[in-house]
Write an enzyme that holds these catalytic residues in place. Structure first.
Site, PDB file in Angstrom:
ATOM      1  N   GLY A  99       0.831  -1.214   0.000  1.00 33.43           N
ATOM      2  CA  GLY A  99       0.000   0.000   0.000  1.00 33.43           C
ATOM      3  C   GLY A  99       0.855   1.250   0.000  1.00 33.43           C
ATOM      4  N   ALA A 100       1.932   1.227  -0.788  1.00 30.17           N
ATOM      5  CA  ALA A 100       2.918   2.316  -0.745  1.00 30.17           C
ATOM      6  C   ALA A 100       2.506   3.525  -1.580  1.00 30.17           C
ATOM      7  CB  ALA A 100       4.274   1.797  -1.225  1.00 30.17           C
ATOM      8  N   TYR A 160     -13.634  -5.204  10.456  1.00 31.73           N
ATOM      9  CA  TYR A 160     -12.391  -4.395  10.442  1.00 31.73           C
ATOM     10  C   TYR A 160     -11.609  -4.648  11.735  1.00 31.73           C
ATOM     11  CZ  TYR A 160      -9.183  -0.407  10.209  1.00 31.73           C
ATOM     12  OH  TYR A 160      -8.051   0.394  10.188  1.00 31.73           O
ATOM     13  N   GLY A 195      -1.386   7.514   1.629  1.00 40.43           N
ATOM     14  CA  GLY A 195      -1.437   7.657   3.088  1.00 40.43           C
ATOM     15  C   GLY A 195      -0.159   7.276   3.808  1.00 40.43           C
TER      16      GLY A 195
HETATM   17  N1  LIG Z   1      -5.520   6.425   8.747  1.00 39.74           N
HETATM   18  C1  LIG Z   1      -5.861   6.032   9.957  1.00 39.74           C
HETATM   19  O1  LIG Z   1      -6.368   6.811  10.786  1.00 39.74           O
HETATM   20  C2  LIG Z   1      -5.614   4.616  10.376  1.00 39.74           C
HETATM   21  C3  LIG Z   1      -5.960   4.253  11.689  1.00 39.74           C
HETATM   22  C4  LIG Z   1      -5.686   2.966  12.118  1.00 39.74           C
HETATM   23  C5  LIG Z   1      -5.081   2.061  11.256  1.00 39.74           C
HETATM   24  N2  LIG Z   1      -4.784   2.432   9.985  1.00 39.74           N
HETATM   25  C6  LIG Z   1      -4.157   1.423   9.113  1.00 39.74           C
HETATM   26  O2  LIG Z   1      -3.116   2.007   8.371  1.00 39.74           O
HETATM   27  C7  LIG Z   1      -2.896   1.274   7.176  1.00 39.74           C
HETATM   28  C8  LIG Z   1      -2.687   2.234   6.018  1.00 39.74           C
HETATM   29  O3  LIG Z   1      -3.903   2.911   5.767  1.00 39.74           O
HETATM   30  P1  LIG Z   1      -3.967   4.452   5.372  1.00 39.74           P
HETATM   31  O4  LIG Z   1      -4.599   5.146   6.498  1.00 39.74           O
HETATM   32  O5  LIG Z   1      -2.686   4.905   4.841  1.00 39.74           O
HETATM   33  O6  LIG Z   1      -5.087   4.372   4.218  1.00 39.74           O
HETATM   34  P2  LIG Z   1      -5.027   4.645   2.648  1.00 39.74           P
HETATM   35  O7  LIG Z   1      -4.488   6.001   2.372  1.00 39.74           O
HETATM   36  O8  LIG Z   1      -6.392   4.324   2.147  1.00 39.74           O
HETATM   37  O9  LIG Z   1      -3.993   3.564   2.135  1.00 39.74           O
HETATM   38  C9  LIG Z   1      -4.334   2.217   2.119  1.00 39.74           C
HETATM   39  C10 LIG Z   1      -3.428   1.522   1.142  1.00 39.74           C
HETATM   40  O10 LIG Z   1      -3.784   0.137   1.096  1.00 39.74           O
HETATM   41  C11 LIG Z   1      -3.879  -0.209  -0.262  1.00 39.74           C
HETATM   42  N3  LIG Z   1      -4.725  -1.355  -0.545  1.00 39.74           N
HETATM   43  C12 LIG Z   1      -6.052  -1.502  -0.348  1.00 39.74           C
HETATM   44  N4  LIG Z   1      -6.467  -2.665  -0.868  1.00 39.74           N
HETATM   45  C13 LIG Z   1      -5.383  -3.258  -1.419  1.00 39.74           C
HETATM   46  C14 LIG Z   1      -5.172  -4.463  -2.111  1.00 39.74           C
HETATM   47  N5  LIG Z   1      -6.174  -5.298  -2.416  1.00 39.74           N
HETATM   48  N6  LIG Z   1      -3.922  -4.768  -2.515  1.00 39.74           N
HETATM   49  C15 LIG Z   1      -2.896  -3.938  -2.266  1.00 39.74           C
HETATM   50  N7  LIG Z   1      -3.038  -2.753  -1.634  1.00 39.74           N
HETATM   51  C16 LIG Z   1      -4.275  -2.432  -1.214  1.00 39.74           C
HETATM   52  C17 LIG Z   1      -4.439   1.029  -0.933  1.00 39.74           C
HETATM   53  O11 LIG Z   1      -4.295   0.934  -2.336  1.00 39.74           O
HETATM   54  P3  LIG Z   1      -5.281   1.758  -3.319  1.00 39.74           P
HETATM   55  O12 LIG Z   1      -4.806   3.179  -3.266  1.00 39.74           O
HETATM   56  O13 LIG Z   1      -5.040   1.081  -4.621  1.00 39.74           O
HETATM   57  O14 LIG Z   1      -6.660   1.595  -2.804  1.00 39.74           O
HETATM   58  C18 LIG Z   1      -3.571   2.079  -0.279  1.00 39.74           C
HETATM   59  O15 LIG Z   1      -2.309   2.114  -0.895  1.00 39.74           O
HETATM   60  C19 LIG Z   1      -4.100   0.340   7.033  1.00 39.74           C
HETATM   61  O16 LIG Z   1      -3.699  -0.968   7.377  1.00 39.74           O
HETATM   62  C20 LIG Z   1      -5.093   0.867   8.049  1.00 39.74           C
HETATM   63  O17 LIG Z   1      -5.921  -0.147   8.570  1.00 39.74           O
HETATM   64  C21 LIG Z   1      -5.030   3.693   9.518  1.00 39.74           C
END
Ligand SMILES: NC(=O)c1ccc[n+]([C@@H]2O[C@H](COP(=O)([O-])OP(=O)(O)OC[C@H]3O[C@@H](n4cnc5c(N)ncnc54)[C@H](OP(=O)(O)O)[C@@H]3O)[C@@H](O)[C@H]2O)c1
Length: 303
Positions: free
Chosen positions: A20-21, A171, A24
């Site tokens: 997911g690079a 989730y 975010g």
């Molecule tokens: N942001 C928060 O407040 C928060 C809080 C708690 C935990 N987290 C955790 O942090 C991690 C990163 O999330 P983020 O907040 O940075 O969200 P984000 O900006 O939505 O990034 C999520 C990433 O995961 C990728 N992804 C989703 N489905 C995928 C798949 N089938 N194969 C490969 N990559 C996939 C997305 O790709 P696409 O761009 O192609 O969709 C994106 O690159 C997650 O595990 C999330 O649960 C975040």
């Protein structure tokens, strides 16, 4: 003194793979490691997205950026990506299991697993198993969980939400599974005498595409409003990435810890060890989830 990106040790000569690079926390983690000289494999759901991430990061990066297609919702794609890394790079120092989806309506992965269980847990579980030999002797695996893990429960009688699907419970289950995998992997590494470390982290609340994507998928105006009202509680994606960067690079990062932001409620702030979710400590649950995950991956890949 708070720990910041300036404290990341020199990463020249080291290789990191981040799932997911392209968005975010994953994008910010890639940026920080590449700025310190790491070679970074940008593992994204499509090659196009990985190329876009490379284009965005190129100006900041001292280290090489390698785009890789790796769709965690398809275990065949995970296997292909892992083989490609093994063939082309031969070794890894950091595996950062970061990608995730949050609370979509029930959908299935390519192999028919519930999407959050598949992407957040099972795809990363399979990827880790396949890349582990490349991380020997001193590598680290970082598992990006969430505060949602504190509310999670592993529903062994309905893991895929076939009988009853609650998007938020699924989730929380998947994020507890990340934490459980971190602890169980560490225990298994220690038993074999491996010096690879398995460490869990969470970002608190960070402004990324996670929330807008979730709101759009569910079409919920109420949730959109709730996020607007909660906005002051959120921190930037770059701040949210610090706990996983700490887990990945700090010399004193401890396995069996759960790093998150050190501010009130662990919602924002600089990295610090947070309370472990008690459910993750249960040895029987950990061993059972591991066994079930191995079976599901084995059945899907015919091994
Ligand atoms: N942001 C928060 O407040 C928060 C809080 C708690 C935990 N987290 C955790 O942090 C991690 C990163 O999330 P983020 O907040 O940075 O969200 P984000 O900006 O939505 O990034 C999520 C990433 O995961 C990728 N992804 C989703 N489905 C995928 C798949 N089938 N194969 C490969 N990559 C996939 C997305 O790709 P696409 O761009 O192609 O969709 C994106 O690159 C997650 O595990 C999330 O649960 C975040």
């Amino acid at each position: 003194m708070p720990w910041t990106c300036a404290d990341i040790p020199d990463q020249r000569g080291r290789t990191a793979l981040i799932t997911g690079a392209n968005s975010g926390l994953g994008l910010e983690t890639a940026r920080a490691l590449a700025q310190r000289g790491a070679r970074v494999v940008l593992a994204c759901r499509s090659l196009e997205r990985a190329e876009q991430a490379r284009a965005e990061l190129q100006a900041d990066a001292c280290g090489e950026l390698i785009p890789l297609e790796l769709d965690l919702a398809d275990l065949q794609s995970v296997q292909r990506g892992a083989h490609q890394v093994a063939d082309q790079l031969g070794r890894l120092d950091l595996l950062i299991n970061n990608a995730g989806v949050m609370a979509p309506p029930r959908q299935l992965s390519a192999q028919g697993h519930e999407l959050q269980f598949a992407v957040n847990h099972l795809g990363h579980f399979a990827l880790t198993q396949q890349l582990l030999p490349l991380l020997e002797p001193e590598g680290r695996v970082v598992h990006v969980s969430s505060g949602a893990a504190y509310f999670g429960r592993i529903a062994f009688d309905d893991l895929q939400g076939e009988r009853r699907y609650d998007a938020w419970a699924a989730y929380a289950q998947s994020k507890l599974a990340n934490l459980i995998t971190a602890l169980e992997l560490q225990e298994r590494l220690e038993v074999t005498g491996s010096s690879v470390r398995s460490i869990a982290a969470h970002p608190g609340l960070a402004r990324t595409n996670l929330q807008p994507t979730s709101v759009a998928a569910r079409g919920s105006r109420l949730e959109a409003l709730a996020y607007r009202l909660m906005d002051p509680l959120f921190q930037s994606a770059a701040m949210g990435a610090l706990p996983q960067l700490y887990a990945a690079t700090a010399a004193d990062a401890q396995p069996n810890a759960f790093y998150g932001p050190g501010g009130p409620g662990n919602l924002k702030g600089y990295p610090k060890a947070c309370r472990m979710a008690p459910a993750a400590r249960d040895a029987a649950t950990r061993q059972r989830l591991w066994r079930v995950s191995e079976e599901l991956v084995g059945n899907a890949l015919g091994s």
